[in-house]
Motif scaffolding. Structure first.
Motif, PDB file in Angstrom:
ATOM      1  N   LYS A 131       0.834  -1.187  -0.122  1.00 22.31           N
ATOM      2  CA  LYS A 131       0.036   0.186  -0.067  1.00 22.31           C
ATOM      3  C   LYS A 131       0.683   1.238  -0.074  1.00 22.31           C
ATOM      4  O   LYS A 131       0.551   2.246  -0.626  1.00 22.31           O
ATOM      5  CB  LYS A 131      -1.021  -0.104   1.347  1.00 22.31           C
ATOM      6  N   GLN A 132       1.896   1.253   0.828  1.00 21.62           N
ATOM      7  CA  GLN A 132       2.944   2.308   0.851  1.00 21.62           C
ATOM      8  C   GLN A 132       3.479   2.638  -0.561  1.00 21.62           C
ATOM      9  O   GLN A 132       4.034   3.747  -0.770  1.00 21.62           O
ATOM     10  CB  GLN A 132       3.909   2.134   1.982  1.00 21.62           C
ATOM     11  N   GLY A 133       3.902   1.648  -1.117  1.00 27.40           N
ATOM     12  CA  GLY A 133       4.426   1.573  -2.507  1.00 27.40           C
ATOM     13  C   GLY A 133       6.105   2.179  -2.389  1.00 27.40           C
ATOM     14  O   GLY A 133       6.621   2.385  -3.579  1.00 27.40           O
ATOM     15  N   ASN A 134       6.818   1.689  -1.154  1.00 29.51           N
ATOM     16  CA  ASN A 134       8.185   2.155  -1.325  1.00 29.51           C
ATOM     17  C   ASN A 134       9.109   0.933  -0.981  1.00 29.51           C
ATOM     18  O   ASN A 134      10.292   1.173  -0.425  1.00 29.51           O
ATOM     19  CB  ASN A 134       8.329   3.277   0.045  1.00 29.51           C
ATOM     20  N   GLY A 135       8.408  -0.370  -1.123  1.00 25.67           N
ATOM     21  CA  GLY A 135       9.326  -1.367  -0.559  1.00 25.67           C
ATOM     22  C   GLY A 135       9.157  -1.823   0.759  1.00 25.67           C
ATOM     23  O   GLY A 135       8.586  -1.046   1.743  1.00 25.67           O
ATOM     24  N   GLY A 136      10.298  -2.573   1.315  1.00 26.17           N
ATOM     25  CA  GLY A 136      10.500  -2.916   2.610  1.00 26.17           C
ATOM     26  C   GLY A 136      11.298  -4.136   2.808  1.00 26.17           C
ATOM     27  O   GLY A 136      11.594  -4.777   1.972  1.00 26.17           O
ATOM     28  N   ARG A 137      11.263  -4.353   3.993  1.00 24.93           N
ATOM     29  CA  ARG A 137      12.067  -5.694   4.374  1.00 24.93           C
ATOM     30  C   ARG A 137      11.321  -6.708   5.543  1.00 24.93           C
ATOM     31  O   ARG A 137      10.805  -5.885   6.673  1.00 24.93           O
ATOM     32  CB  ARG A 137      13.262  -5.254   5.308  1.00 24.93           C
ATOM     33  N   MET A 138      11.078  -7.709   5.223  1.00 22.27           N
ATOM     34  CA  MET A 138      10.438  -8.690   6.088  1.00 22.27           C
ATOM     35  C   MET A 138      11.203  -9.789   6.628  1.00 22.27           C
ATOM     36  O   MET A 138      12.073 -10.121   5.609  1.00 22.27           O
ATOM     37  CB  MET A 138       9.032  -9.064   5.534  1.00 22.27           C
ATOM     38  N   ILE A 139      11.288 -10.027   7.442  1.00 21.87           N
ATOM     39  CA  ILE A 139      12.502 -10.928   8.220  1.00 21.87           C
ATOM     40  C   ILE A 139      11.632 -11.951   9.312  1.00 21.87           C
ATOM     41  O   ILE A 139      11.043 -11.511  10.155  1.00 21.87           O
ATOM     42  CB  ILE A 139      13.349 -10.065   8.888  1.00 21.87           C
ATOM     43  N   GLY A 140      12.012 -13.100   9.024  1.00 22.23           N
ATOM     44  CA  GLY A 140      11.224 -14.130   9.769  1.00 22.23           C
ATOM     45  C   GLY A 140      12.503 -14.895  10.678  1.00 22.23           C
ATOM     46  O   GLY A 140      13.850 -14.874  10.495  1.00 22.23           O
ATOM     47  N   ALA A 141      12.097 -15.826  11.555  1.00 20.05           N
ATOM     48  CA  ALA A 141      12.860 -16.451  12.580  1.00 20.05           C
ATOM     49  C   ALA A 141      13.007 -17.944  12.328  1.00 20.05           C
ATOM     50  O   ALA A 141      11.827 -18.557  12.694  1.00 20.05           O
ATOM     51  CB  ALA A 141      12.771 -16.119  14.026  1.00 20.05           C
ATOM     52  N   SER A 142      13.700 -18.495  11.540  1.00 20.63           N
ATOM     53  CA  SER A 142      14.011 -19.935  11.113  1.00 20.63           C
ATOM     54  C   SER A 142      14.886 -20.556  12.407  1.00 20.63           C
ATOM     55  O   SER A 142      15.011 -19.996  13.400  1.00 20.63           O
ATOM     56  CB  SER A 142      14.516 -20.351   9.791  1.00 20.63           C
ATOM     57  N   SER A 143      15.665 -21.612  12.083  1.00 19.94           N
ATOM     58  CA  SER A 143      16.510 -22.054  13.048  1.00 19.94           C
ATOM     59  C   SER A 143      17.386 -23.018  12.413  1.00 19.94           C
ATOM     60  O   SER A 143      17.147 -23.450  11.089  1.00 19.94           O
ATOM     61  CB  SER A 143      15.858 -22.847  13.853  1.00 19.94           C
ATOM     62  N   ALA A 144      18.834 -23.488  12.912  1.00 19.54           N
ATOM     63  CA  ALA A 144      19.308 -24.634  12.432  1.00 19.54           C
ATOM     64  C   ALA A 144      18.614 -25.859  12.419  1.00 19.54           C
ATOM     65  O   ALA A 144      18.584 -26.543  11.560  1.00 19.54           O
ATOM     66  CB  ALA A 144      20.717 -24.722  13.482  1.00 19.54           C
ATOM     67  N   ILE A 145      17.662 -25.853  13.483  1.00 16.38           N
ATOM     68  CA  ILE A 145      16.670 -27.263  13.427  1.00 16.38           C
ATOM     69  C   ILE A 145      15.637 -27.084  12.233  1.00 16.38           C
ATOM     70  O   ILE A 145      14.835 -27.996  11.895  1.00 16.38           O
ATOM     71  CB  ILE A 145      16.035 -27.212  14.884  1.00 16.38           C
ATOM     72  N   GLY A 146      15.636 -25.646  11.552  1.00 19.08           N
ATOM     73  CA  GLY A 146      14.790 -25.558  10.516  1.00 19.08           C
ATOM     74  C   GLY A 146      15.490 -26.125   8.994  1.00 19.08           C
ATOM     75  O   GLY A 146      14.863 -26.188   8.210  1.00 19.08           O
ATOM     76  N   LYS A 147      16.787 -26.447   9.404  1.00 20.69           N
ATOM     77  CA  LYS A 147      17.616 -27.058   8.225  1.00 20.69           C
ATOM     78  C   LYS A 147      17.808 -28.491   8.326  1.00 20.69           C
ATOM     79  O   LYS A 147      18.184 -29.183   7.428  1.00 20.69           O
ATOM     80  CB  LYS A 147      18.748 -26.121   7.969  1.00 20.69           C
ATOM     81  N   ARG A 148      18.085 -28.764   9.807  1.00 23.08           N
ATOM     82  CA  ARG A 148      18.486 -30.224   9.800  1.00 23.08           C
ATOM     83  C   ARG A 148      17.753 -30.796  11.296  1.00 23.08           C
ATOM     84  O   ARG A 148      17.736 -30.128  12.243  1.00 23.08           O
ATOM     85  CB  ARG A 148      19.929 -30.318  10.179  1.00 23.08           C
ATOM     86  N   GLY A 149      16.895 -31.555  10.862  1.00 26.55           N
ATOM     87  CA  GLY A 149      15.808 -32.181  11.939  1.00 26.55           C
ATOM     88  C   GLY A 149      16.720 -32.519  13.100  1.00 26.55           C
ATOM     89  O   GLY A 149      17.656 -33.236  13.048  1.00 26.55           O
ATOM     90  N   GLU A 150      16.206 -32.385  14.307  1.00 28.11           N
ATOM     91  CA  GLU A 150      16.648 -32.874  15.756  1.00 28.11           C
ATOM     92  C   GLU A 150      15.479 -33.872  16.390  1.00 28.11           C
ATOM     93  O   GLU A 150      14.282 -33.343  16.317  1.00 28.11           O
ATOM     94  CB  GLU A 150      16.714 -31.627  16.316  1.00 28.11           C
ATOM     95  N   PRO A 151      16.172 -34.733  17.001  1.00 27.23           N
ATOM     96  CA  PRO A 151      14.843 -35.620  17.535  1.00 27.23           C
ATOM     97  C   PRO A 151      14.512 -35.117  19.075  1.00 27.23           C
ATOM     98  O   PRO A 151      14.998 -33.930  19.701  1.00 27.23           O
ATOM     99  CB  PRO A 151      15.787 -36.575  18.250  1.00 27.23           C
ATOM    100  N   PHE A 152      13.289 -35.109  19.272  1.00 29.62           N
ATOM    101  CA  PHE A 152      12.510 -34.539  20.452  1.00 29.62           C
ATOM    102  C   PHE A 152      12.027 -33.159  20.192  1.00 29.62           C
ATOM    103  O   PHE A 152      11.474 -32.514  21.150  1.00 29.62           O
ATOM    104  CB  PHE A 152      13.335 -34.461  21.857  1.00 29.62           C
ATOM    105  N   ASN A 153      12.276 -32.843  19.232  1.00 37.94           N
ATOM    106  CA  ASN A 153      11.691 -31.417  18.504  1.00 37.94           C
ATOM    107  C   ASN A 153      10.672 -31.299  17.223  1.00 37.94           C
ATOM    108  O   ASN A 153      11.144 -30.748  16.460  1.00 37.94           O
ATOM    109  CB  ASN A 153      12.884 -30.361  18.133  1.00 37.94           C
ATOM    110  N   PHE A 154       9.812 -32.366  17.259  1.00 37.97           N
ATOM    111  CA  PHE A 154       9.040 -32.583  16.004  1.00 37.97           C
ATOM    112  C   PHE A 154       8.346 -31.345  15.611  1.00 37.97           C
ATOM    113  O   PHE A 154       8.320 -31.174  14.315  1.00 37.97           O
ATOM    114  CB  PHE A 154       8.244 -33.935  16.482  1.00 37.97           C
TER     115      PHE A 154
END
Length: 256
Positions: A131-154
């Motif tokens: 709506k503003q028309g000036n671009g922007g930055r959106m940033i999320g929080a993944s994790s190392a566990i979001g790239k390589r699965g870990e047990p007990f963290n399903f």
């Protein structure tokens, strides 16, 4: 120093979110900070720290799992500052639990906060930036566990993989509007949440940290300021040709 714009940081009462909010204030942004009602007192302390740096700040108590509350939060921020340049969807929860003890309710809660919460922040921040028309930055929080699965963290693993996918899809959709969408993917970080995403070994927190130090080439676990430094760059104009990425920041514990 004139403001570089307005940033929102969710989950900003402590840990990584607090460090990001303070760093963005140092970078010249006015910073609206968010957290849940249980952390309201600490959230106002962050506001005071930002204001002491000479930047505008405001506290916005909202649950990122609620579409109405996320929409309302962004409307409040825009009403207060007039615009939105940076959205940092940092809010998240952990919970190391064996799969046999993982209930549907616990699964849903982790997925709601981490994945759905990020989706809602991307959705409403993206709509505002378009709506503003000036671009922007959106940033999320993944994790190392979001790239390589870990047990007990399903649920946690699934939610952080989901954030990578959300980030890629949003980057493609919002790219024509000059909005970049990226995520940070931390390894072990010394925060109150550290033990919540560490497999439930029968050892102390310090012993867990010492164990990670042996595995990490740089010989230490991360601190919130490490993540804040990366977010500072992703939020800057210098990152304008980086989008759709989930950037590892883990001391070299693994490479991707």
């Amino acid at each position: 120093m004139a403001s570089k714009g307005t940033a929102i940081v969710t989950g900003a009462a402590r840990g990584i979110g607090q460090a990001i909010a303070l760093r963005l204030a140092d970078d010249g942004f006015d910073v609206a900070v968010n957290d849940i009602a249980n952390n309201e007192e600490a959230l106002y302390e962050v506001v005071e720290e930002i204001q002491a740096k000479g930047k505008a700040s405001s506290a916005h108590v909202a649950d990122v799992t609620s579409e109405d509350q996320v929409c309302g939060m962004i409307e409040q921020v825009v009403d207060t500052y007039g615009h939105l340049e940076v959205m940092v969807a940092n809010a998240g929860i952990g919970g190391s639990i064996p799969i046999g003890e993982m209930t549907s309710a616990k699964w849903d809660h982790v997925m709601d906060v981490n994945a759905k919460g990020t989706f809602l922040c991307y959705k409403y921040a993206g709509m505002q930036m378009i709506k503003q028309g000036n671009g922007g930055r959106m940033i999320g929080a993944s994790s190392a566990i979001g790239k390589r699965g870990e047990p007990f963290n399903f649920a946690y693993t699934a939610s952080k993989f989901a954030i990578r996918g959300l980030t890629q899809a949003a980057a493609i959709e919002f790219g024509p509007h000059s909005i970049t969408v990226n995520a940070y993917a931390p390894g072990p970080i010394d925060t109150p949440m550290f033990t919540a995403v560490t497999p439930p070994y029968d050892i102390s927190r310090q012993d867990m940290i010492d164990d990670f130090k042996k595995k990490i080439p740089l010989g230490r676990i991360g601190i919130p300021a490490d993540i804040a430094s990366l977010v500072s760059f992703i939020a800057s104009k210098e990152s304008q040709f980086i989008t759709g990425q989930s950037i590892s920041i883990n001391g070299g514990i693994f490479f991707d």
